[in-house]
Enzyme design. Structure first.
Site, PDB file in Angstrom:
ATOM      1  N   TYR A 153      31.570   8.455 -89.621  1.00  0.00           N
ATOM      2  CA  TYR A 153      30.236   7.882 -89.531  1.00  0.00           C
ATOM      3  C   TYR A 153      29.174   8.951 -89.237  1.00  0.00           C
ATOM      4  CZ  TYR A 153      26.016   6.238 -87.538  1.00  0.00           C
ATOM      5  OH  TYR A 153      24.683   6.115 -87.288  1.00  0.00           O
ATOM      6  N   GLU A 156      22.560  10.786 -82.863  1.00  0.00           N
ATOM      7  CA  GLU A 156      23.738  10.099 -83.393  1.00  0.00           C
ATOM      8  C   GLU A 156      24.892  10.076 -82.394  1.00  0.00           C
ATOM      9  OE1 GLU A 156      23.912   8.203 -85.812  1.00  0.00           O
ATOM     10  OE2 GLU A 156      22.052   8.683 -86.859  1.00  0.00           O
ATOM     11  N   ASP A 207      28.847   2.102 -89.939  1.00  0.00           N
ATOM     12  CA  ASP A 207      29.029   1.760 -88.528  1.00  0.00           C
ATOM     13  C   ASP A 207      29.246   0.245 -88.412  1.00  0.00           C
ATOM     14  OD1 ASP A 207      26.579   0.708 -89.058  1.00  0.00           O
ATOM     15  OD2 ASP A 207      25.675   1.335 -87.179  1.00  0.00           O
TER      16      ASP A 207
END
Length: 361
Positions: free
Chosen positions: A117, A34, A135
């Site tokens: 996020y 991520e 996102d």
DNA sequence: CATACGTGGAA
DNA sequence: TTTCCAAGTAT
């Protein structure tokens, strides 16, 4: 079952790409993926992810590594603060006893480099917490489905998406729903030419039904850019019969924090007699010959908010430009992380020169 | 809230 | 060649 999540999950099940981080539920690996994927295309991130987890297979490996080694793996990926944050957070998690990986949105968000996020992505994918991971892809999808008239990346659009998704995540598979929306945005509901015929939400999409899918989302205003002029002083020299170059580490408060570069002079305009005079003034530092700007290698390098005009000038600087300069053997350059333009110059001009010039053999 | 922070691939 | 922009965060 929800009218959105049912077709979405069905589509995701048979259309999802086979990506390396989809083969694990290990929160550490999900976390690494991520961070790498923040503002970064999947195509660009894959090789970095592979290299990163090979070098630091566990959180303990990362926590016990030096920052320099972390930066080295990150070299060329950009947004280098991510590497710093990842390393700092790994050390914090590893050294806080009892050792346990943060497993909730609230805990995750406290870590450096983890915002709304990323906290939601890790919490939902690795721990099945029903929180919306919003996102750019997700905002684009909902912007089209409901014809939302807020510009991309605006807090208003993000808030709107959050309200839309909250009721969708309660039932089951929050991680898959989040990933399905991102996957849809990345592969079907693309910015330029959305492939609406392949979209599982086309019956529900207001933009598609009115033929306005290309009008959404509204464009974000262009960022202002500033122009800068960098003069890199390249000095190949022999130390103990070994070819070396001077390098220095970049500090905080500017681009490329923590990375290395050749000693550099920044000017307010392209190099002219005035700036060269400035360099000549460095004669006291051991510069005995006026650098020839005509022989300099020029490179333009664009960042999101800056356009850099770079000149690489060969000099015969015999002493370091500043106290912090290091005389680095050319054979050791692979141990330090350099910004892309420096790395390119190193590989294009310096390495070949060493190999071809007998005075350095 | 607006702005800074990298890079490279596609159009 | 230039422009756009990609699984955002910190300040």
């Amino acid at each position: 079952m929800n009218s959105f999540t049912t077709p979405l999950l069905k589509w995701f099940q048979h259309s999802k790409r086979d990506l390396p981080w989809r083969q694990t539920t290990n929160p550490y690996l999900i976390w690494v993926s991520e961070i790498i994927l923040q503002q970064t295309r999947v195509d660009q991130g894959i090789s970095y992810y592979e290299k990163f987890i090979k070098t630091f297979p566990t959180l303990a490996h990362l926590a016990n590594a030096s920052f320099n080694d972390v930066l080295l793996v990150w070299q060329g990926l950009g947004y280098y603060r991510r590497a710093q944050n990842l390393h700092n957070s790994a050390k914090l998690i590893f050294n806080t006893l009892p050792f346990r990986f943060p497993s909730t949105y609230v805990e995750l968000k406290k870590l450096d480099g983890i915002g709304d996020y990323t906290a939601a992505a890790i919490a939902s994918i690795a721990f099945q917490e029903p929180v919306a991971a919003i996102d750019g892809n997700v905002m684009r999808v909902w912007s089209r489905v409901f014809c939302l008239s807020h510009p991309m990346n605006s807090p208003q659009l993000k808030k709107k998406c959050s309200e839309i998704m909250e009721p969708l995540l309660g039932e089951a598979h929050p991680g898959d729903i989040n990933q399905a929306l991102m996957e849809l945005g990345a592969t079907v509901c693309k910015p330029g030419d959305p492939m609406c015929d392949q979209c599982p939400l086309k019956q529900l999409c207001k933009a598609h039904q009115s033929g306005n899918q290309r009008s959404y989302p509204l464009k974000a205003p262009k960022p202002k850019t500033r122009t800068r002029f960098f003069l890199f002083l390249v000095n190949l020299h022999l130390r103990d019969q070994t070819p070396c170059i001077w390098i220095e580490q970049r500090g905080a408060g500017d681009i490329w924090q923590g990375l290395y570069q050749f000693p550099m002079i920044e000017t307010n305009a392209p190099p002219d007699s005035e700036s060269l005079a400035h360099i000549e003034h460095l004669t006291s530092m051991g510069l005995t010959e006026k650098p020839d700007i005509q022989k300099a290698v020029y490179v333009k390098h664009k960042l999101t908010h800056q356009t850099l005009h770079c000149w690489f000038i060969n000099t015969n600087l015999e002493k370091p430009l500043t106290e912090s300069c290091i005389s680095l053997p050319m054979s050791e350059t692979h141990r330090f992380a350099f910004p892309r333009p420096i790395l390119n110059y190193l590989h294009t001009y310096l390495k070949p020169e060493i190999e071809s010039d007998c005075t350095f053999c």
